[in-house]
Design an enzyme around this catalytic site. Structure first.
Site, PDB file in Angstrom:
ATOM      1  N   ASP A 349      18.020 -31.588 -23.641  1.00  0.00           N
ATOM      2  CA  ASP A 349      19.386 -32.476 -23.632  1.00  0.00           C
ATOM      3  C   ASP A 349      19.251 -33.596 -24.551  1.00  0.00           C
ATOM      4  OD1 ASP A 349      20.570 -30.851 -21.605  1.00  0.00           O
ATOM      5  OD2 ASP A 349      19.214 -32.164 -20.049  1.00  0.00           O
ATOM      6  N   ASP A 643      18.723 -32.039 -15.758  1.00  0.00           N
ATOM      7  CA  ASP A 643      18.637 -33.448 -14.860  1.00  0.00           C
ATOM      8  C   ASP A 643      19.804 -33.377 -13.673  1.00  0.00           C
ATOM      9  OD1 ASP A 643      21.102 -34.024 -16.242  1.00  0.00           O
ATOM     10  OD2 ASP A 643      20.455 -35.675 -17.298  1.00  0.00           O
ATOM     11  N   ASP A 647      21.717 -27.520 -13.296  1.00  0.00           N
ATOM     12  CA  ASP A 647      20.598 -27.300 -14.228  1.00  0.00           C
ATOM     13  C   ASP A 647      19.560 -26.540 -13.454  1.00  0.00           C
ATOM     14  OD1 ASP A 647      21.488 -28.352 -16.506  1.00  0.00           O
ATOM     15  OD2 ASP A 647      20.696 -30.335 -16.107  1.00  0.00           O
TER      16      ASP A 647
END
Length: 918
Positions: A349, A643, A647
């Site tokens: 990310d 997070d 996910d």
């Protein structure tokens, strides 16, 4: 049927203490009744003294795990090992045959061997226990009117707890506020579909947990929405108590490496038993004493069979994991330590991992084309909003103020004492409002409805009324990605007038958004209006999130070592490429792919182009699964960061699931294999480096143990077949086993990580730990040890009479060979002088202790009797040191030759393969 109103724990000190309400009874009562019974303040929570008072009565919010087996029982259980029992039998036989010296010697040796095994196993268990304490559950709790972030174990009945998406419910709660709340209760009820939750009292039911829709049960997961609840039961007084006890009975599976070590141990045991059986048979046929041959054979089995190998592997992995904690990486599952060294793709990310996640609004564009610059950093009021050189404050500039108002009201974040409680993006908008003196607007509106942000829709909206104008129609505020927000807009604001939104205006806003994005800004659009679909576009805000310090260097190092890095972000293409280019992730030959394009592609097609893709923009967690599958289809070992709740599936599917410690939800952390405490990308590199180092250390002690095992087995076999007297007695063989499985071997497992290891290409996960190169080194070391020891034995036997001196010289020769072999095993590629003789202090202490022990065996009279040794002269020791150092010298020569060959190959242009070339 009579139902008890509540369970009350007796306490002689205070009979009026607050009860623990059962979830069944609490679900039937109104919130006010529950609060009354628990003497709780729903809005302000409990005060600190009341919390302490209740905790003294109810205890901590945790489970009493059944006590471990006493240490003395664990120690006694070591004697159940079949080989130890055989040795005990030989000691008993020695007593019956009145060979008391032998019986005492064997018994002493058994006690030493068993003690070493017990200590190893105890260390292994304790190390694994420490791992289980690394990720303590946390929660948000209201106390003394303030929202606090605290450990779940601190909760007491009557506490007020706030829940949001991704949280694990920390105790049994009676809900009194719930917005679109959906809870996954599969861990408790087995039902896979999330349960919708309400706040109204529920009629008396048949006791089914699923029917208690106003109760959030401890251990369940918040899948959607948010809520507040009052704690009604903690620890063993929660519904999860019984489930937890069943969970404790589950044993952790062994790691692949442990399984391979178990298999290796079994194979070596099989061959060793075969060879030992032949030794006994040949010895008996040659007329040797059958009891002596039996005792030696059993001792040899104890020494030659590396039963401690799996334990040492576990200890090394666990200690390595504890070292990773110091580098801010928590590895939850031991197999991941092995996988880290194989990782050749990292999907990361952007926000908070590659960047700082310290959001600050730096630019505002109003819908009528006005540009404003914003100064100041951090979550505070220090800074100014400047339009055409003038500082604007309050409602001085209506166009800017309306943007700030929308960003402030459509917001769940709170800034208190310069500390953010909430999402960084929302914190940036609150800080902007503080700079203009408009942060009070958040309290001026009463929220009637909420449409929470999700990574799929990429927007959030609220429906409100002004506190002073509640008779007026409701107003909607929306913020989110420009592409999504603009779909709900039909008009735009221009100098106080509301005009129809034309395609020309849309194109203009799109250009401005692209311009801001190409400068590396995260762009948010804001709108307001009477209802969704009839909103007025207000403008754009540009938020900067600078790259983390050191990330660029980490990216460069990883790419050079053959690890491909993919950036996955929900930002626009312009912003994503700008940040990726700044970090060295994106070059002229790189490609970028949007989430929509991922949706339309088949996995087969995506797997063909994914090696060249550096950036996935406007991507959501559901796209991660497809990206993982396409990479794994190409044979990649993938690390994936995440997070959010969504996910979790991708993290489980990845070879290494990496959760964020600061911003990660409980669901995400649970699904992950590793947690980054500081959310920093550099920590992933440190973990990979540590993982490679740990694997190398395991190879080091496997080499040491196997070469010693093979040498001991070969030495006795050759002596028997050549009809020599036994060069080592049973006690001496057991002492060698202690050195082989004891401190010197374990100290190889904590060898400091070689700094060059990160530059080595990822290991193929299919490769066995016993490579051809390692087997060759094991055999070379074994041959040198056997030949050297047999030479000393033959040299001492020239008078054809075996004496204590002969076996002492042979025994000491083998032990010294072992020490030099351990020294050369510290690295498979570097010279001992290059890595530093004293760089591993534990190794120095272990070798020094082993040598001191050997000298005691030679010179201390009581031990001389046990091991049947006699004193050696200084010249004898110098001779043995010179001879036994040969195993280290030959190893150093082999390393030198290998390094020279590798250098020649590099100069010839030979390059290591990497995933980038797939």
């Amino acid at each position: 049927m009579k139902v008890a109103r509540f369970q009350k724990i007796p306490n002689v000190e205070n009979e009026t203490m607050i009860p623990v309400l059962t979830s069944k009874r609490a679900s039937e009562l109104a919130v006010s009744e529950v609060a009354g019974l628990l003497q709780a303040d729903l809005q302000n929570g409990l005060n600190k003294s009341e919390v302490s008072h209740r905790r003294a009565f109810h205890g901590w919010n945790e489970f009493d795990i059944s006590e471990d087996e006493p240490l003395w029982k664990k120690y006694i259980s070591q004697f159940k090992n079949p080989l130890i029992m055989l040795l005990l039998a030989s000691a008993v036989i020695s007593i019956l045959m009145r060979q008391f010296d032998d019986a005492v010697s064997i018994t002493v040796a058994i006690v030493i061997v068993v003690t070493v095994a017990f200590v190893q196993e105890y260390r292994s268990e304790k190390s694994l226990e420490e791992l289980s304490k690394l990720v303590p559950p946390e929660c948000h709790c209201v106390r003394e009117g303030k929202l606090e972030h605290t450990l779940a174990r601190d909760l007491v009945p009557g506490d007020t707890v706030c829940l949001s998406v991704g949280d694990r419910v920390p105790a049994d709660l009676r809900l009194f506020e719930a917005v679109d709340l959906s809870v996954d209760e599969s861990s408790l009820t087995g039902e896979t579909a999330p349960c919708s939750k309400v706040t109204a009292p529920q009629p008396a039911a048949n006791g089914d947990l699923a029917s208690r829709s106003n109760i959030a049960f401890m251990g369940t997961l918040v899948r959607c929405g948010k809520a507040k609840g009052i704690v009604i039961g903690t620890g063993e007084n929660s519904e999860f108590g019984e489930v937890f006890k069943m969970m404790q009975a589950e044993e952790a599976p062994k790691t692949p490496l442990q399984k391979s070590m178990d298999l290796l141990g079994k194979q070596l045991s099989f061959y060793s038993f075969g060879i030992i059986g032949i030794i006994m048979l040949v010895g008996w046929l040659l007329g040797k004493d059958i009891l002596e041959m039996f005792t030696i054979s059993v001792s040899l089995a104890v020494a030659a069979i590396p039963e401690g190998l799996p334990i040492v592997v576990t200890v090394t992995l666990a200690l390595g994991v504890m070292r990773m904690v110091k580098k801010r990486a928590i590895v939850k599952k031991l197999p991941i330590v092995e996988t880290l060294g194989c990782c050749n793709v990292i999907c990361s990310d952007k926000t908070g991992t590659l960047t700082k996640n310290e959001m600050t609004v730096t630019h505002i564009l109003t819908s009528d084309g006005l540009h404003a610059e914003v100064t100041g950093v951090g979550y505070n009021q220090f800074g100014e909003v400047i339009v055409d050189g003038d500082v604007v404050h309050g409602f001085y500039n209506p166009a800017v103020s309306r943007i700030v108002e929308a960003g402030c009201v459509c917001n769940d974040a709170v800034i208190r004492n310069n500390t953010l409680m909430g999402k960084p993006t929302e914190g940036a908008l609150i800080a902007l409002a503080m700079k203009m003196g408009l942060d009070g607007l958040q309290q001026d509106y009463i929220r009637k409805a909420e449409y929470p942000f999700s990574s799929e829709q990429k927007w959030m909206a609220v429906k409100c009324v002004h506190r002073t104008q509640q008779d007026r129609p409701e107003i909607c505020f929306m913020k989110g990605a420009y592409e999504q927000v603009i779909k709900y807009c039909t008009t735009y604001n221009s100098k106080g007038q509301t005009l129809a939104l034309t395609q020309q205006q849309r194109d203009l806003y799109q250009q401005e958004k692209a311009r801001m994005g190409s400068a590396g800004l995260r762009v948010l659009a804001l709108a307001s209006g009477p209802e969704l679909g009839q909103l007025t576009f207000l403008g754009l805000v540009g938020i900067i999130d600078p790259p983390r310090t050191g990330v660029k260097e980490a990216v460069t190092t990883l790419i050079a070592s053959g690890v491909s890095i993919k950036m996955i972000t929900g930002d626009s293409q312009e912003t994503a490429i700008a940040i990726a280019s700044r970090l060295g992730l994106y070059s002229k030959t790189s490609q970028s792919v949007s989430g929509e394009e991922v949706d339309t592609m088949e996995v087969q097609h995506l797997s063909q182009i994914v090696p060249k893709v550096a950036v996935f923009y406007r991507a959501s967690p559901r796209h991660k699964m497809k990206i993982i599958k396409s990479l794994q289809k190409n044979g990649a070992v993938v690390a994936m960061t995440g997070d959010g709740v969504n996910d979790a599936v991708a993290l489980k599917a990845a070879d290494i699931g990496v959760a964020m410690g600061q911003t990660g939800t409980d669901v995400c952390k649970e699904a992950a294999d590793m947690i980054l405490v500081d959310d920093d990308f550099q920590t992933i590199m440190s973990a990979i480096e540590e993982g490679k180092g740990i694997y190398n250390n395991i190879k080091n002690f496997v080499r040491f143990q196997l070469s010693t095992s093979i040498a001991a087995l070969t030495l006795i076999s050759l002596a028997t077949l050549m009809n020599f007297p036994n060069p080592l007695n049973a006690m001496q063989i057991l002492w060698i086993n202690i050195i082989m499985d004891g401190p010197p071997a374990q100290s190889l497992g904590v060898e400091p990580v070689d700094k060059d290891v990160i530059r080595k290409p990822p290991r193929n996960w299919k490769d066995s730990i016993l490579t051809k190169n390692l087997i060759l080194k094991i055999l070379v070391s074994s041959i040198i040890i056997v030949c050297g020891t047999l030479f000393v034995f033959w040299r001492e036997l020239r008078d054809n009479v075996i004496t204590p001196r002969d076996t002492t010289m042979t025994f000491t020769c083998f032990v010294f060979f072992d020490m030099f072999n351990a020294l050369s095993s510290r690295s498979q590629t570097k010279s001992v002088f290059e890595i530093g003789l004293c760089s591993n202090k534990m190794f120095c202490y272990a070798v020094l202790g082993s040598i001191m022990g050997q000298l005691l065996v030679i010179y201390f009279p009581p031990l001389q009797k046990v091991f049947q040794t006699e004193s050696l002269s200084i010249l004898d020791l110098l001779f043995l040191l010179g001879l036994t150092s040969s195993v280290c010298i030959v190893s150093e020569i082999i390393k030198k030759v290998e390094r020279s060959r590798e250098k020649v190959q590099k100069n010839a242009g030979s390059a290591s393969s990497s995933f980038l070339e797939v």
